[in-house]
Design an enzyme around this catalytic site. Structure first.
Site, PDB file in Angstrom:
ATOM      1  N   HIS A   1       0.827  -1.212   0.000  1.00 24.92           N
ATOM      2  CA  HIS A   1       0.000   0.000   0.000  1.00 24.92           C
ATOM      3  C   HIS A   1       0.860   1.260   0.000  1.00 24.92           C
ATOM      4  CE1 HIS A   1       0.786   0.620   4.298  1.00 24.92           C
ATOM      5  NE2 HIS A   1       0.498  -0.653   4.517  1.00 24.92           N
TER       6      HIS A   1
ATOM      7  N   CYS B   1       3.069  -5.266   6.557  1.00 25.98           N
ATOM      8  CA  CYS B   1       2.696  -4.834   5.202  1.00 25.98           C
ATOM      9  C   CYS B   1       3.906  -4.250   4.471  1.00 25.98           C
ATOM     10  CB  CYS B   1       1.600  -3.776   5.281  1.00 25.98           C
ATOM     11  SG  CYS B   1       0.003  -4.449   5.756  1.00 25.98           S
TER      12      CYS B   1
END
Lengths: 114, 422
Positions: free
Chosen positions: B189, B205
Site C-alpha cells: 500500500h 505490510c
C-alpha cells in the site's frame, strides 16, 4: 768565679756589638721582599676569590638552565595535558553528538510506525 | 545589452539523465541502472533526496556512511545508489527483496523484459513481513484501514486509542492505493509517512511512496504473482563483469545467506578459470553499502569496464519535500524545544517536518539558544492535536503559544528571533 762572669759579659757585649752591624740596605731589602710577598698573597687571595665567584656564577647559570629546562618541561607537560584534555572533551562532544543523533533517529523510526 | 551565456561543466548532467524506476533487462544481465551523485544544498535532508530519486532512506544512508541524515553539510557529495542487482528468483510478477527493501515488478514488453523497481518499507523485527509465494487478490483505491486488534492494543497502551476503522484521508496509513495479498492481512500500500520508506516500521505490510504505489497500482493487475524473499547478498553480472551488492542482513538471516553467496562466487571462479579477489569480496560484504560493486571481469583483458557514476545537478526543488508555511503572528504554535546546539535544533525540526501527516516546524535562533517551533496552526484545537502527536510519537512535551493579540507588544518568541527556515 769572678773570672767566669767576666768572660760571659765580654761574650755578650761582643754579640751585641756584632748584631748592630746590619746595614740600612739590608733592612730595605727585607721590607721590599715582605711587601712583594704580601702583594703576591693578596693577588692569590683575589685570584681565589675570583675563581670562586666564577665557579659560583657557573653553578648559578647551571641552576638557572636546569630551572628553565624544568619550567619548559612543566609547560610542555601542561600543554600536553591541556591538548589531551581538549582531545578528550572533543571526543566526548563527538560521542555525545553521535549519541544524540542516534537517539533522535531511534525516536524518528519509532514515530514512523502505524 | 550583451547576452551572458552561462556555461555548465560538461561532466555534470541534469537529473533527468538518470533512470530511477524503469529499465529493460538484457537476457544475460542481472544488474540494472547506474550510480549517480549529487551535492548537498542548503536545507536538504537525506530523506528528501531519497524520495526525489525514488530511493529508500536505508540505501541512501548505507551508501553514504558518516553523513548526518537530517543535517548533512552543504557541499557534501551524496552517492545515489540507482543501480540494483535483480534478486535471484524467477523474473515474473512482483518480487520483493526484504533485505534490500526493494520491490521489482517484471513485465514483458514485446520480446523484451521490462522491470519497474521501487523502494519499500517493511515489517519490524517483532512483526516481520512474511516471506513466500502469494498473489494480488484484490485492489482498492482510497482504502479504509480496519485497525487490527494488536495495533489497536499498542495504541491504547500509548494513550492514543484508534477507532475501529480509519476512512481514506491524511490520517489513513494505507495512503490512496492498496493491493491486498492472498496471504490474509498483508497489503502492498501507499503511506501517509513517506519518510518511513526504507525502514522496518510496518506491521508486516509493504509500504511504497505515494507516487510509486500509484504507478504499481495502475500496472499490476489482480492475480499478479508476488514473491517475497530475503537476499542480503546479491551476485550478478553485466557485460561480463561480476558485481556484488551487500545489504546489512537481518539478525536471523546473515550466516546462511553468506554461505550461499560464497558458494556461488566459488562456482563463478571455478568456471572462469581466474582467481577471484577474495579480499575485495570480503570488504564489499563487510561494508554492506547496498549497491552493486564490480569485483571480477570474467573475460580478462576485455575492454569493457564498469559504468561510471553519473554526476548530477541538484534539481533545486526536491519532490515531496515538506513545505513550511510562513510565520504568522495571528496563528497558534507549539514550542517543541529550546536547545543550545544548532544542529540538534535543526535535526529535531527536520524530524518533526517529516512526520506523517507532516507537522511544519522551524528553528528560531536567538543569541544563545535555538527554539524549535511547530506551526503555524489555525486554531487552538489544531495546535493541541499537534502537541498531542509530538508527545505520543516523539515524546516531546510541547508548549502551546497563543496568537499575538492586536495592540499587544510582540512576544520575544517571534520578535527577537531569526528563522532558520528548516
Amino acid at each position: 768565679m769572678k773570672k767566669s762572669l767576666l768572660m760571659i759579659s765580654i761574650m755578650l757585649a761582643l754579640a751585641i756589638a756584632l748584631g748592630g752591624c746590619a746595614t740600612k740596605g739590608d733592612l730595605e731589602e727585607v721590607q721590599a721582599r715582605e711587601k712583594a710577598i704580601g702583594a703576591k698573597a693578596d693577588q692569590a687571595a683575589q685570584d681565589a676569590e675570583d675563581a670562586k665567584a666564577a665557579a659560583d656564577q657557573a653553578v648559578k647559570k647551571a641552576d638557572e638552565a636546569v630551572a628553565r629546562a624544568e619550567e619548559a618541561e612543566r609547560r610542555a607537560m601542561e600543554r600536553e595535558r591541556i591538548a589531551a584534555e581538549k582531545e578528550r572533551i572533543a571526543e566526548e562532544k563527538a560521542r555525545m553528538a553521535e549519541e544524540k543523533a542516534k537517539q533522535a533517529e531511534a525516536a524518528f523510526q519509532k514515530s514512523m510506525k502505524k | 545589452m550583451r547576452e551572458v551565456v552561462k556555461s555548465l561543466p560538461l561532466h555534470i548532467h541534469p537529473e533527468e539523465k538518470v533512470r530511477r524506476n524503469d529499465f529493460f533487462v538484457e537476457k544475460e544481465d542481472d544488474v540494472i541502472g547506474r550510480l549517480a551523485a549529487i551535492r548537498i544544498e542548503k536545507e536538504d535532508t537525506l530523506p528528501d533526496i531519497a524520495r526525489h530519486f525514488s530511493l529508500g532512506i536505508n540505501t541512501v544512508s548505507a551508501a553514504n556512511p558518516g553523513i548526518d541524515i537530517w543535517v548533512p553539510e552543504v557541499g557534501e557529495r551524496i552517492l545515489l545508489p540507482l543501480s540494483f542487482i535483480l534478486p535471484d528468483t524467477p523474473r515474473k510478477g512482483i518480487v520483493i527483496n526484504l533485505a534490500a527493501m526493494r520491490l521489482f515488478y517484471f513485465k514483458k514488453a514485446g520480446k523484451l523484459l521490462a522491470v519497474s523497481t521501487y523502494p519499500v518499507g517493511i515489517g519490524t523485527t517483532e512483526r516481520p513481513t512474511p516471506m513466500g509465494q502469494m498473489y494480488v487478490k484484490r485492489k482498492k483505491i482510497r482504502p479504509t484501514w480496519y485497525v487490527p486488534a494488536s495495533i489497536a492494543e499498542d495504541h491504547r497502551e500509548k494513550g492514543d486509542p484508534l477507532p475501529a476503522k480509519v476512512p481514506p484521508g491524511p490520517l489513513n496509513p494505507l495512503g490512496e492505493y492498496a493491493l491486498y495479498l492472498s496471504n490474509s492481512g498483508y497489503l502492498v500500500h501507499g503511506t501517509n509517512k513517506p519518510a518511513s520508506i526504507g525502514l522496518r516500521a510496518t506491521n508486516g505490510c509493504i509500504r511504497l511512496y505515494p507516487e510509486d504505489i500509484e504507478r504499481l497500482f495502475e500496472n499490476a493487475p489482480v492475480k499478479t504473482p508476488v514473491s517475497i524473499v530475503n537476499q542480503p547478498y546479491l551476485v550478478g553480472q553485466r557485460d561480463g563483469i561480476i558485481y556484488i551488492e551487500a545489504h546489512k542482513p537481518f539478525e536471523e538471516s546473515g550466516i546462511a545467506e553468506l554461505k550461499r553467496t560464497y558458494a556461488k562466487l566459488r562456482n563463478i571462479e571455478k568456471k572462469s578459470g581466474h582467481a577471484l579477489d577474495w579480499k575485495k569480496v570480503g570488504k564489499v560484504m563487510g561494508e554492506a553499502r547496498g549497491f552493486p560493486v564490480p569485483v571480477f571481469d570474467i573475460n580478462r583483458g576485455s575492454e569493457k569496464v564498469a559504468a561510471e557514476t553519473i554526476k548530477l545537478w541538484h534539481p533545486g526543488k526536491l519532490y515531496g519535500k515538506p513545505e513550511i508555511p510562513e510565520l504568522q503572528t495571528d496563528a497558534w504554535y507549539v514550542l517543541a524545544a529550546t536547545l543550545r546546539d544548532k544542529v540538534d535544533a535543526l535535526r529535531l525540526a527536520a524530524i518533526i517536518n517529516h512526520q506523517g501527516p507532516p507537522i511544519p516546524a522551524r528553528v528560531l535562533s536567538t543569541s544563545d539558544r535555538y527554539r524549535v517551533l511547530a506551526g503555524p496552526f489555525k486554531n487552538r484545537r489544531e495546535a493541541k492535536d499537534a502537541a498531542k502527536r509530538l508527545k505520543i510519537d516523539l515524546e516531546i512535551d510541547g508548549i502551546l503559544v497563543e496568537p499575538i493579540k492586536e495592540g499587544e507588544p510582540i512576544a520575544p518568541l517571534l520578535s527577537r528571533s531569526s528563522s532558520l527556515n528548516y
